[in-house]
Design an enzyme around this catalytic site. Structure first.
Site, short mmCIF file in Angstrom:
data_model
loop_
_atom_site.label_atom_id
_atom_site.label_comp_id
_atom_site.label_asym_id
_atom_site.label_seq_id
_atom_site.Cartn_x
_atom_site.Cartn_y
_atom_site.Cartn_z
N GLU A 175 0.86 -1.43 0.04
CA GLU A 175 -0.09 0.05 0.30
C GLU A 175 1.19 1.42 0.16
OE1 GLU A 175 -2.53 0.01 3.31
OE2 GLU A 175 -3.84 1.62 2.44
N GLY A 203 -8.36 5.23 7.57
CA GLY A 203 -8.93 4.93 8.69
C GLY A 203 -8.71 4.23 9.73
N ALA A 204 -7.60 3.14 9.36
CA ALA A 204 -6.78 2.33 9.90
C ALA A 204 -5.42 2.10 10.10
CB ALA A 204 -7.71 0.93 9.11
N SER A 205 -5.06 3.06 8.43
CA SER A 205 -3.70 3.00 8.76
C SER A 205 -3.17 4.49 8.41
CB SER A 205 -3.41 1.68 8.24
OG SER A 205 -3.41 1.94 6.20
N THR A 206 -1.42 4.30 8.89
CA THR A 206 -0.95 5.48 7.53
C THR A 206 0.27 4.38 7.32
OG1 THR A 206 -0.72 7.61 7.62
CG2 THR A 206 -0.02 6.31 9.99
N GLN A 207 0.67 4.91 5.93
CA GLN A 207 1.57 4.90 5.44
C GLN A 207 2.80 5.91 5.39
OE1 GLN A 207 -1.21 2.60 5.76
NE2 GLN A 207 -1.27 3.87 3.94
N1 CTP Z 1 -14.79 13.74 2.60
C1 CTP Z 1 -14.20 12.94 2.90
C2 CTP Z 1 -13.50 11.61 3.31
C3 CTP Z 1 -13.42 10.77 4.10
N2 CTP Z 1 -12.49 11.66 5.64
C4 CTP Z 1 -11.94 10.78 6.66
O1 CTP Z 1 -11.28 10.33 6.46
C5 CTP Z 1 -10.68 9.33 6.75
C6 CTP Z 1 -11.38 7.70 5.34
O2 CTP Z 1 -10.29 8.08 4.70
P1 CTP Z 1 -9.37 7.09 3.92
O3 CTP Z 1 -8.41 7.70 2.67
O4 CTP Z 1 -11.00 6.63 2.83
O5 CTP Z 1 -9.43 5.96 4.14
P2 CTP Z 1 -9.47 4.45 4.28
O6 CTP Z 1 -9.36 3.92 2.68
O7 CTP Z 1 -11.43 4.30 3.92
O8 CTP Z 1 -9.21 3.96 5.14
P3 CTP Z 1 -7.92 3.18 4.92
O9 CTP Z 1 -6.63 3.33 3.69
O10 CTP Z 1 -7.07 3.12 6.22
O11 CTP Z 1 -8.56 1.33 4.68
C7 CTP Z 1 -12.31 8.06 7.69
O12 CTP Z 1 -11.97 8.60 8.58
C8 CTP Z 1 -13.17 9.86 7.09
O13 CTP Z 1 -14.30 9.80 8.11
C9 CTP Z 1 -13.09 12.97 5.85
O14 CTP Z 1 -13.12 13.15 6.58
N3 CTP Z 1 -13.40 13.75 4.60
CA CA Z 2 -6.48 4.12 2.11
#
Ligand code: CTP
Ligand code: CA
Length: 492
Positions: A175, A203-207
Protein backbone atom coordinates in the site's frame (compact mmCIF):
# COMPACT_ATOMS: atom_id res chain seq x y z
CA UNK A 1 28.98 42.42 -65.97
CA UNK A 2 28.97 38.69 -66.01
CA UNK A 3 25.78 37.81 -67.91
CA UNK A 4 25.95 34.11 -67.16
CA UNK A 5 27.03 33.77 -63.52
CA UNK A 6 25.23 34.64 -60.33
CA UNK A 7 23.64 37.67 -62.00
CA UNK A 8 21.80 35.48 -64.45
CA UNK A 9 20.33 33.44 -61.60
CA UNK A 10 18.49 36.48 -60.38
CA UNK A 11 17.49 37.75 -63.76
CA UNK A 12 15.50 34.80 -65.00
CA UNK A 13 15.48 32.05 -62.36
CA UNK A 14 13.55 29.26 -64.04
CA UNK A 15 16.19 28.63 -66.59
CA UNK A 16 19.00 27.85 -64.11
CA UNK A 17 19.73 24.32 -62.83
CA UNK A 18 20.51 25.64 -59.33
CA UNK A 19 16.97 26.85 -58.68
CA UNK A 20 15.37 23.81 -60.15
CA UNK A 21 17.66 21.60 -58.07
CA UNK A 22 16.74 23.46 -54.85
CA UNK A 23 13.06 23.32 -55.75
CA UNK A 24 13.15 19.57 -56.35
CA UNK A 25 15.18 18.85 -53.19
CA UNK A 26 12.91 21.11 -51.19
CA UNK A 27 9.74 19.41 -52.38
CA UNK A 28 11.17 15.89 -51.84
CA UNK A 29 12.42 16.83 -48.39
CA UNK A 30 9.13 18.33 -47.30
CA UNK A 31 7.12 15.37 -48.64
CA UNK A 32 9.51 12.87 -47.03
CA UNK A 33 9.57 14.64 -43.68
CA UNK A 34 5.85 15.17 -43.49
CA UNK A 35 5.31 11.49 -44.40
CA UNK A 36 7.59 10.35 -41.57
CA UNK A 37 5.97 12.76 -39.18
CA UNK A 38 2.53 11.41 -40.04
CA UNK A 39 3.72 7.80 -39.70
CA UNK A 40 5.24 8.60 -36.33
CA UNK A 41 2.24 10.61 -35.35
CA UNK A 42 -0.71 9.23 -33.43
CA UNK A 43 -3.72 8.09 -35.42
CA UNK A 44 -6.26 10.86 -35.54
CA UNK A 45 -8.81 9.01 -33.43
CA UNK A 46 -6.83 7.52 -30.51
CA UNK A 47 -8.04 4.14 -29.37
CA UNK A 48 -7.85 3.59 -25.63
CA UNK A 49 -7.42 0.59 -23.36
CA UNK A 50 -8.81 0.49 -19.83
CA UNK A 51 -8.13 -0.89 -16.34
CA UNK A 52 -10.37 -0.87 -13.24
CA UNK A 53 -9.23 -0.94 -9.61
CA UNK A 54 -11.51 -1.05 -6.54
CA UNK A 55 -9.95 0.45 -3.39
CA UNK A 56 -11.68 -1.41 -0.54
CA UNK A 57 -10.69 0.84 2.35
CA UNK A 58 -11.68 0.57 6.02
CA UNK A 59 -14.20 3.42 5.80
CA UNK A 60 -15.34 3.18 2.18
CA UNK A 61 -14.75 1.56 -1.20
CA UNK A 62 -13.95 3.59 -4.32
CA UNK A 63 -13.69 2.44 -7.94
CA UNK A 64 -11.18 4.00 -10.36
CA UNK A 65 -11.18 3.54 -14.14
CA UNK A 66 -7.87 4.16 -15.92
CA UNK A 67 -7.29 4.59 -19.64
CA UNK A 68 -4.23 4.74 -21.91
CA UNK A 69 -3.62 5.02 -25.68
CA UNK A 70 -3.95 1.49 -27.09
CA UNK A 71 -1.06 1.70 -29.55
CA UNK A 72 1.30 2.86 -26.82
CA UNK A 73 1.60 -0.66 -25.43
CA UNK A 74 5.35 -0.12 -25.44
CA UNK A 75 4.93 1.33 -21.96
CA UNK A 76 5.38 4.96 -22.82
CA UNK A 77 1.64 5.58 -22.84
CA UNK A 78 0.33 7.96 -20.23
CA UNK A 79 -2.12 6.10 -18.04
CA UNK A 80 -4.74 8.49 -16.70
CA UNK A 81 -7.76 8.20 -14.41
CA UNK A 82 -10.80 8.71 -16.55
CA UNK A 83 -13.58 8.07 -13.99
CA UNK A 84 -14.14 7.28 -10.32
CA UNK A 85 -17.16 6.06 -8.36
CA UNK A 86 -17.62 6.16 -4.58
CA UNK A 87 -19.42 3.03 -3.39
CA UNK A 88 -22.37 3.88 -1.11
CA UNK A 89 -22.08 2.60 2.44
CA UNK A 90 -19.17 1.58 4.67
CA UNK A 91 -16.03 -0.38 3.81
CA UNK A 92 -16.44 -4.08 2.97
CA UNK A 93 -15.05 -5.14 6.37
CA UNK A 94 -18.21 -3.71 7.95
CA UNK A 95 -20.27 -6.47 6.26
CA UNK A 96 -18.62 -9.25 8.29
CA UNK A 97 -21.98 -10.29 9.70
CA UNK A 98 -23.67 -10.23 6.28
CA UNK A 99 -20.97 -10.81 3.61
CA UNK A 100 -23.45 -10.94 0.69
CA UNK A 101 -24.11 -7.25 1.18
CA UNK A 102 -20.42 -6.53 0.63
CA UNK A 103 -20.74 -7.93 -2.90
CA UNK A 104 -24.08 -6.22 -3.54
CA UNK A 105 -22.69 -2.85 -2.42
CA UNK A 106 -20.30 -2.83 -5.42
CA UNK A 107 -22.96 -3.35 -8.08
CA UNK A 108 -23.93 0.29 -8.68
CA UNK A 109 -20.36 1.35 -9.44
CA UNK A 110 -19.74 -1.74 -11.57
CA UNK A 111 -22.80 -0.90 -13.69
CA UNK A 112 -21.41 2.61 -14.05
CA UNK A 113 -18.11 1.11 -15.25
CA UNK A 114 -19.96 -0.92 -17.91
CA UNK A 115 -21.39 2.30 -19.26
CA UNK A 116 -18.06 4.10 -19.09
CA UNK A 117 -15.79 1.53 -20.74
CA UNK A 118 -16.67 0.95 -24.43
CA UNK A 119 -18.41 -2.45 -24.65
CA UNK A 120 -15.92 -3.74 -27.25
CA UNK A 121 -13.21 -3.32 -24.58
CA UNK A 122 -15.10 -4.96 -21.69
CA UNK A 123 -13.71 -8.48 -21.81
CA UNK A 124 -10.08 -7.38 -22.17
CA UNK A 125 -10.29 -4.79 -19.35
CA UNK A 126 -8.57 -6.05 -16.19
CA UNK A 127 -10.55 -5.59 -12.94
CA UNK A 128 -8.80 -5.70 -9.54
CA UNK A 129 -10.02 -5.29 -5.96
CA UNK A 130 -7.44 -4.45 -3.31
CA UNK A 131 -8.43 -4.28 0.36
CA UNK A 132 -6.41 -2.39 2.97
CA UNK A 133 -6.37 -1.97 6.74
CA UNK A 134 -10.05 -2.56 7.41
CA UNK A 135 -9.77 -6.08 6.05
CA UNK A 136 -6.36 -6.59 7.68
CA UNK A 137 -8.02 -5.93 11.04
CA UNK A 138 -11.02 -8.18 10.23
CA UNK A 139 -8.61 -10.91 9.15
CA UNK A 140 -6.83 -10.66 12.52
CA UNK A 141 -10.11 -10.67 14.44
CA UNK A 142 -12.03 -13.28 12.43
CA UNK A 143 -10.31 -14.78 9.37
CA UNK A 144 -13.40 -16.84 8.50
CA UNK A 145 -15.52 -13.71 8.23
CA UNK A 146 -12.76 -12.09 6.18
CA UNK A 147 -12.71 -15.05 3.75
CA UNK A 148 -16.51 -14.93 3.46
CA UNK A 149 -16.42 -11.24 2.61
CA UNK A 150 -13.83 -11.85 -0.12
CA UNK A 151 -15.85 -14.78 -1.44
CA UNK A 152 -18.99 -12.62 -1.71
CA UNK A 153 -17.06 -9.76 -3.28
CA UNK A 154 -15.39 -12.07 -5.83
CA UNK A 155 -18.70 -13.66 -6.83
CA UNK A 156 -20.17 -10.23 -7.35
CA UNK A 157 -17.26 -9.00 -9.47
CA UNK A 158 -17.12 -12.17 -11.55
CA UNK A 159 -20.61 -11.31 -12.79
CA UNK A 160 -19.24 -8.18 -14.44
CA UNK A 161 -18.20 -8.38 -18.13
CA UNK A 162 -14.63 -7.34 -17.27
CA UNK A 163 -11.59 -9.57 -16.86
CA UNK A 164 -11.70 -10.05 -13.06
CA UNK A 165 -8.15 -10.59 -11.76
CA UNK A 166 -8.99 -11.27 -8.11
CA UNK A 167 -9.71 -9.63 -4.76
CA UNK A 168 -7.04 -9.62 -2.07
CA UNK A 169 -5.65 -7.81 0.95
CA UNK A 170 -2.67 -5.61 0.16
CA UNK A 171 0.18 -5.69 2.65
CA UNK A 172 0.94 -2.38 4.30
CA UNK A 173 4.24 -2.39 2.44
CA UNK A 174 2.47 -2.74 -0.93
CA UNK A 175 0.00 0.00 0.00
CA UNK A 176 2.85 2.37 0.87
CA UNK A 177 5.03 1.45 -2.11
CA UNK A 178 2.24 1.68 -4.72
CA UNK A 179 1.14 5.04 -3.32
CA UNK A 180 4.71 6.23 -3.91
CA UNK A 181 4.69 4.83 -7.47
CA UNK A 182 1.41 6.62 -8.24
CA UNK A 183 2.62 10.01 -6.98
CA UNK A 184 5.94 9.79 -8.87
CA UNK A 185 4.41 8.36 -12.06
CA UNK A 186 1.83 11.15 -12.22
CA UNK A 187 4.44 13.77 -11.34
CA UNK A 188 6.79 12.45 -14.08
CA UNK A 189 9.51 11.86 -11.52
CA UNK A 190 10.25 8.24 -12.40
CA UNK A 191 12.64 9.40 -15.11
CA UNK A 192 14.48 11.61 -12.67
CA UNK A 193 16.61 10.92 -9.64
CA UNK A 194 14.78 13.29 -7.29
CA UNK A 195 11.49 11.69 -6.29
CA UNK A 196 8.56 12.71 -4.09
CA UNK A 197 7.79 10.95 -0.80
CA UNK A 198 4.25 9.65 -0.21
CA UNK A 199 2.16 10.15 2.95
CA UNK A 200 -1.16 8.28 3.02
CA UNK A 201 -3.63 8.56 5.92
CA UNK A 202 -6.62 6.25 5.99
CA UNK A 203 -9.20 5.35 8.59
CA UNK A 204 -7.35 2.30 9.93
CA UNK A 205 -3.70 2.65 8.87
CA UNK A 206 -1.23 5.25 7.71
CA UNK A 207 1.76 4.88 5.37
CA UNK A 208 5.02 6.81 4.85
CA UNK A 209 7.25 6.05 1.85
CA UNK A 210 10.28 7.92 0.53
CA UNK A 211 13.72 7.45 -1.02
CA UNK A 212 16.53 8.34 1.38
CA UNK A 213 20.21 8.37 0.40
CA UNK A 214 20.94 7.33 3.99
CA UNK A 215 18.83 4.17 3.62
CA UNK A 216 20.13 1.02 1.94
CA UNK A 217 17.73 -1.36 3.61
CA UNK A 218 20.45 -3.09 5.66
CA UNK A 219 19.29 -1.74 9.02
CA UNK A 220 15.66 -2.70 8.60
CA UNK A 221 15.06 -4.95 5.55
CA UNK A 222 11.31 -5.11 6.23
CA UNK A 223 11.09 -1.41 5.45
CA UNK A 224 12.92 -1.72 2.15
CA UNK A 225 11.30 -2.08 -1.29
CA UNK A 226 13.46 -2.09 -4.41
CA UNK A 227 12.14 -0.91 -7.75
CA UNK A 228 13.85 -0.72 -11.14
CA UNK A 229 11.70 1.59 -13.21
CA UNK A 230 12.52 3.19 -16.57
CA UNK A 231 16.13 2.18 -16.09
CA UNK A 232 16.42 3.78 -12.63
CA UNK A 233 16.97 1.79 -9.42
CA UNK A 234 15.04 3.00 -6.39
CA UNK A 235 15.55 1.74 -2.86
CA UNK A 236 12.39 2.85 -1.15
CA UNK A 237 11.83 3.16 2.61
CA UNK A 238 8.23 2.39 3.47
CA UNK A 239 6.24 1.65 6.61
CA UNK A 240 2.55 1.11 7.26
CA UNK A 241 1.30 1.72 10.81
CA UNK A 242 -1.72 -0.52 11.36
CA UNK A 243 -4.22 1.07 13.79
CA UNK A 244 -2.82 4.54 13.09
CA UNK A 245 -5.49 5.52 10.59
CA UNK A 246 -7.49 8.40 12.03
CA UNK A 247 -10.60 6.40 12.97
CA UNK A 248 -8.65 3.81 14.94
CA UNK A 249 -6.51 6.43 16.68
CA UNK A 250 -9.71 8.21 17.74
CA UNK A 251 -10.85 4.99 19.39
CA UNK A 252 -7.48 4.63 21.12
CA UNK A 253 -7.62 8.23 22.33
CA UNK A 254 -11.20 7.77 23.60
CA UNK A 255 -10.32 4.57 25.38
CA UNK A 256 -7.59 6.34 27.29
CA UNK A 257 -7.93 7.49 30.92
CA UNK A 258 -10.22 10.49 31.49
CA UNK A 259 -11.32 10.52 27.87
CA UNK A 260 -14.88 11.27 28.78
CA UNK A 261 -14.16 15.00 28.94
CA UNK A 262 -12.36 15.26 25.67
CA UNK A 263 -10.08 18.24 24.73
CA UNK A 264 -10.15 17.09 21.07
CA UNK A 265 -13.86 17.85 20.77
CA UNK A 266 -15.49 21.26 20.81
CA UNK A 267 -16.93 22.89 23.90
CA UNK A 268 -20.62 22.12 24.03
CA UNK A 269 -20.26 18.82 22.17
CA UNK A 270 -22.00 16.01 24.07
CA UNK A 271 -22.89 12.62 22.61
CA UNK A 272 -23.75 9.37 24.32
CA UNK A 273 -21.63 6.57 22.89
CA UNK A 274 -21.48 2.83 23.31
CA UNK A 275 -18.34 1.20 24.63
CA UNK A 276 -19.04 -1.91 22.54
CA UNK A 277 -18.68 0.00 19.27
CA UNK A 278 -15.63 1.73 20.68
CA UNK A 279 -13.81 -1.44 21.68
CA UNK A 280 -14.78 -3.78 18.83
CA UNK A 281 -11.46 -3.41 17.09
CA UNK A 282 -8.16 -5.25 17.58
CA UNK A 283 -6.57 -1.80 17.88
CA UNK A 284 -8.26 -1.03 21.20
CA UNK A 285 -9.52 -4.36 22.55
CA UNK A 286 -6.41 -4.61 24.73
CA UNK A 287 -7.32 -1.28 26.32
CA UNK A 288 -10.84 -2.35 27.20
CA UNK A 289 -11.36 -1.83 30.97
CA UNK A 290 -12.43 -4.97 32.80
CA UNK A 291 -15.74 -3.56 33.88
CA UNK A 292 -17.02 -0.69 31.80
CA UNK A 293 -20.57 0.63 31.62
CA UNK A 294 -22.35 -0.06 28.32
CA UNK A 295 -22.66 3.61 27.44
CA UNK A 296 -20.80 6.79 28.22
CA UNK A 297 -21.33 10.46 27.42
CA UNK A 298 -18.60 11.91 25.31
CA UNK A 299 -18.21 15.57 26.32
CA UNK A 300 -15.98 18.07 24.49
CA UNK A 301 -13.86 20.74 26.15
CA UNK A 302 -12.02 22.05 23.04
CA UNK A 303 -8.34 22.56 23.87
CA UNK A 304 -5.75 21.95 21.10
CA UNK A 305 -2.71 21.76 23.40
CA UNK A 306 -4.38 19.31 25.81
CA UNK A 307 -5.63 17.37 22.76
CA UNK A 308 -2.05 17.17 21.48
CA UNK A 309 -0.99 15.64 24.81
CA UNK A 310 -3.85 13.14 24.61
CA UNK A 311 -2.93 12.21 21.04
CA UNK A 312 0.74 11.83 21.95
CA UNK A 313 -0.30 9.18 24.47
CA UNK A 314 -1.11 6.76 21.62
CA UNK A 315 2.54 6.87 20.44
CA UNK A 316 5.41 5.03 22.12
CA UNK A 317 8.62 7.06 21.84
CA UNK A 318 10.60 5.08 24.40
CA UNK A 319 11.73 1.94 22.54
CA UNK A 320 14.09 2.03 19.53
CA UNK A 321 16.64 -0.65 18.80
CA UNK A 322 17.83 1.09 15.60
CA UNK A 323 20.02 4.13 15.00
CA UNK A 324 16.82 6.20 14.75
CA UNK A 325 13.09 5.59 14.89
CA UNK A 326 9.82 7.31 14.13
CA UNK A 327 7.62 5.78 16.87
CA UNK A 328 6.64 2.42 18.38
CA UNK A 329 10.21 1.24 17.83
CA UNK A 330 9.93 1.51 14.02
CA UNK A 331 13.11 2.39 12.13
CA UNK A 332 12.92 5.52 9.97
CA UNK A 333 15.82 7.12 8.04
CA UNK A 334 16.19 10.87 7.94
CA UNK A 335 13.42 12.51 5.92
CA UNK A 336 14.45 13.54 2.42
CA UNK A 337 12.90 15.50 -0.45
CA UNK A 338 9.40 16.83 -1.03
CA UNK A 339 6.33 14.85 0.08
CA UNK A 340 2.79 14.45 -1.24
CA UNK A 341 0.22 13.89 1.55
CA UNK A 342 -3.09 12.50 0.32
CA UNK A 343 -6.38 10.72 1.25
CA UNK A 344 -7.47 11.77 4.75
CA UNK A 345 -4.46 14.11 5.08
CA UNK A 346 -6.05 16.11 2.27
CA UNK A 347 -9.70 15.70 3.35
CA UNK A 348 -8.91 17.06 6.83
CA UNK A 349 -6.38 19.82 6.04
CA UNK A 350 -8.47 21.01 3.12
CA UNK A 351 -11.54 21.31 5.34
CA UNK A 352 -9.49 23.20 7.95
CA UNK A 353 -8.08 25.44 5.20
CA UNK A 354 -4.57 24.48 6.31
CA UNK A 355 -3.16 23.01 3.06
CA UNK A 356 -0.87 26.00 2.46
CA UNK A 357 2.47 24.73 3.80
CA UNK A 358 4.22 27.99 2.97
CA UNK A 359 2.59 29.16 6.21
CA UNK A 360 4.98 28.57 9.16
CA UNK A 361 4.16 25.42 11.11
CA UNK A 362 3.70 27.45 14.30
CA UNK A 363 1.01 29.52 12.59
CA UNK A 364 -0.72 26.31 11.43
CA UNK A 365 -0.80 25.12 15.03
CA UNK A 366 -2.20 28.45 16.25
CA UNK A 367 -4.90 28.37 13.59
CA UNK A 368 -5.88 24.86 14.64
CA UNK A 369 -5.90 25.89 18.30
CA UNK A 370 -8.37 28.67 17.42
CA UNK A 371 -10.55 26.20 15.50
CA UNK A 372 -10.55 23.66 18.35
CA UNK A 373 -11.53 26.30 20.92
CA UNK A 374 -14.57 27.35 18.82
CA UNK A 375 -17.80 26.21 20.53
CA UNK A 376 -19.66 23.32 18.91
CA UNK A 377 -22.82 25.39 18.28
CA UNK A 378 -20.73 27.93 16.30
CA UNK A 379 -18.99 25.18 14.34
CA UNK A 380 -22.32 23.68 13.30
CA UNK A 381 -23.64 27.07 12.19
CA UNK A 382 -20.44 27.76 10.19
CA UNK A 383 -20.59 24.40 8.33
CA UNK A 384 -24.26 23.54 7.76
CA UNK A 385 -23.56 21.15 4.85
CA UNK A 386 -21.00 18.87 6.52
CA UNK A 387 -21.99 15.48 7.96
CA UNK A 388 -22.00 15.91 11.78
CA UNK A 389 -19.90 12.73 12.25
CA UNK A 390 -17.12 14.18 10.07
CA UNK A 391 -17.62 17.74 11.39
CA UNK A 392 -17.21 16.75 15.06
CA UNK A 393 -13.86 15.07 14.37
CA UNK A 394 -11.89 17.71 12.41
CA UNK A 395 -10.30 19.25 15.50
CA UNK A 396 -9.13 15.80 16.60
CA UNK A 397 -8.08 14.80 13.06
CA UNK A 398 -6.14 18.01 12.46
CA UNK A 399 -4.38 17.65 15.80
CA UNK A 400 -3.61 14.00 15.07
CA UNK A 401 -2.14 14.90 11.66
CA UNK A 402 0.15 17.60 13.08
CA UNK A 403 1.23 15.33 15.94
CA UNK A 404 1.82 12.36 13.61
CA UNK A 405 3.90 14.48 11.22
CA UNK A 406 5.97 16.40 13.78
CA UNK A 407 6.23 14.10 16.81
CA UNK A 408 5.81 10.80 14.93
CA UNK A 409 7.75 11.30 11.71
CA UNK A 410 9.96 14.18 13.00
CA UNK A 411 8.96 16.74 10.37
CA UNK A 412 10.36 20.10 11.44
CA UNK A 413 9.00 23.51 10.48
CA UNK A 414 11.52 23.43 7.61
CA UNK A 415 10.68 19.95 6.23
CA UNK A 416 6.95 20.49 6.92
CA UNK A 417 7.04 23.24 4.29
CA UNK A 418 8.07 20.62 1.70
CA UNK A 419 4.80 18.70 2.17
CA UNK A 420 2.04 19.24 -0.41
CA UNK A 421 -1.47 18.20 0.64
CA UNK A 422 -2.92 16.77 -2.58
CA UNK A 423 -6.10 15.08 -3.73
CA UNK A 424 -5.14 14.57 -7.38
CA UNK A 425 -2.17 15.01 -9.71
CA UNK A 426 -3.09 15.93 -13.30
CA UNK A 427 -6.66 14.76 -12.77
CA UNK A 428 -5.82 11.35 -11.23
CA UNK A 429 -6.38 10.65 -7.54
CA UNK A 430 -3.25 10.20 -5.42
CA UNK A 431 -3.37 6.76 -3.80
CA UNK A 432 -2.11 3.18 -4.15
CA UNK A 433 -4.56 2.06 -6.90
CA UNK A 434 -2.82 3.46 -10.01
CA UNK A 435 0.59 2.18 -8.88
CA UNK A 436 -1.00 -1.21 -8.16
CA UNK A 437 -2.47 -1.48 -11.66
CA UNK A 438 0.69 -0.20 -13.39
CA UNK A 439 2.64 -2.91 -11.59
CA UNK A 440 0.23 -5.75 -12.34
CA UNK A 441 -0.13 -4.77 -16.01
CA UNK A 442 3.65 -4.27 -16.36
CA UNK A 443 3.17 -0.78 -17.73
CA UNK A 444 6.27 0.64 -16.12
CA UNK A 445 9.20 -1.15 -17.77
CA UNK A 446 12.36 -1.79 -15.79
CA UNK A 447 14.41 -0.36 -18.68
CA UNK A 448 13.94 3.04 -20.22
CA UNK A 449 11.57 2.66 -23.19
CA UNK A 450 13.31 3.28 -26.56
CA UNK A 451 12.34 6.83 -27.18
CA UNK A 452 12.07 7.83 -30.92
CA UNK A 453 15.21 9.54 -32.30
CA UNK A 454 13.56 12.80 -31.52
CA UNK A 455 10.58 13.32 -29.30
CA UNK A 456 7.58 13.87 -31.50
CA UNK A 457 7.53 17.61 -30.94
CA UNK A 458 11.26 17.82 -31.64
CA UNK A 459 10.79 15.88 -34.83
CA UNK A 460 8.11 18.22 -36.05
CA UNK A 461 10.19 21.28 -35.28
CA UNK A 462 13.19 19.84 -37.15
CA UNK A 463 10.91 19.19 -40.13
CA UNK A 464 9.59 22.70 -39.94
CA UNK A 465 13.05 24.27 -39.73
CA UNK A 466 14.44 22.29 -42.69
CA UNK A 467 11.34 22.97 -44.74
CA UNK A 468 11.53 26.66 -43.92
CA UNK A 469 15.25 26.89 -44.81
CA UNK A 470 14.72 25.08 -48.09
CA UNK A 471 11.69 27.21 -48.86
CA UNK A 472 13.63 30.35 -48.02
CA UNK A 473 16.50 29.26 -50.27
CA UNK A 474 14.04 28.51 -53.02
CA UNK A 475 12.32 31.86 -52.67
CA UNK A 476 15.65 33.63 -52.42
CA UNK A 477 16.88 31.91 -55.54
CA UNK A 478 13.95 33.57 -57.24
CA UNK A 479 14.72 37.07 -55.94
CA UNK A 480 18.08 38.82 -56.03
CA UNK A 481 19.62 39.45 -52.66
CA UNK A 482 20.16 42.96 -53.71
CA UNK A 483 17.69 45.23 -55.41
CA UNK A 484 17.70 44.47 -59.13
CA UNK A 485 19.73 47.05 -60.79
CA UNK A 486 17.74 48.81 -63.49
CA UNK A 487 20.93 49.85 -65.34
CA UNK A 488 24.31 48.22 -65.81
CA UNK A 489 26.46 48.59 -62.71
CA UNK A 490 28.50 51.72 -62.89
CA UNK A 491 32.05 50.69 -62.39
CA UNK A 492 33.67 53.45 -60.50
N1 CTP B 1 -14.55 13.83 2.50
C1 CTP B 1 -14.04 13.05 3.48
C2 CTP B 1 -13.80 11.67 3.24
C3 CTP B 1 -13.28 10.90 4.27
N2 CTP B 1 -13.02 11.52 5.46
C4 CTP B 1 -12.44 10.76 6.56
O1 CTP B 1 -11.19 10.21 6.13
C5 CTP B 1 -11.06 8.90 6.66
C6 CTP B 1 -11.04 7.93 5.53
O2 CTP B 1 -10.01 8.26 4.65
P1 CTP B 1 -9.78 7.18 3.52
O3 CTP B 1 -8.52 7.52 2.84
O4 CTP B 1 -11.01 7.02 2.71
O5 CTP B 1 -9.56 5.87 4.41
P2 CTP B 1 -9.77 4.35 3.94
O6 CTP B 1 -9.07 4.15 2.64
O7 CTP B 1 -11.19 4.02 4.02
O8 CTP B 1 -8.99 3.62 5.13
P3 CTP B 1 -7.71 2.67 5.08
O9 CTP B 1 -6.78 3.25 4.03
O10 CTP B 1 -7.11 2.73 6.43
O11 CTP B 1 -8.20 1.32 4.70
C7 CTP B 1 -12.27 8.58 7.46
O12 CTP B 1 -11.95 8.85 8.81
C8 CTP B 1 -13.31 9.57 6.96
O13 CTP B 1 -14.17 9.92 8.02
C9 CTP B 1 -13.24 12.88 5.68
O14 CTP B 1 -12.96 13.39 6.76
N3 CTP B 1 -13.76 13.62 4.67
CA1 CA C 1 -6.90 4.16 1.97
Amino acid sequence: NDQTGLYSVFRNPWHTPLTIFIAVVGVIAIVALVTVAVLQNKPLIPKYKYGIVLDAGSSHTAMYIYEWPAEKDNNTGRVEQTHSCKVKGPGISSYASDPKKAGQSLQVCMKEAERFVPSERHEETPLYLGATAGMRLLNIENSTASDQVFQAVSESLQKSPFSFQGARILSGQEEGAFGWVTVNYLDDRLKQVCTTGALDLGGASTQISFVSDAFDGSESPNNSVNFRLYGNDYNLYTHSFLCYGKDQVLRMALSGPGSISDPCFHNGYSESKNYMTLYNSPCVSKRKPVSSPADFTHVGKGNFYQCQELVKSVFDFTQCKYTQCSFNGVYQPTLQGPFGAFSAYYFVMNFLNLTDTSVPLQSVKEALARYCSTPWETIKKQHPGIKLKYLAEYCFSGTYILTLLTEGYNFTSETFSKIRFIKQIKGSDAGWTLGYMLNLTNMIPAEAPDTPLLPHAGYVSVITVIALVLFLLFVLSLRPLWPRCSQKPQIV
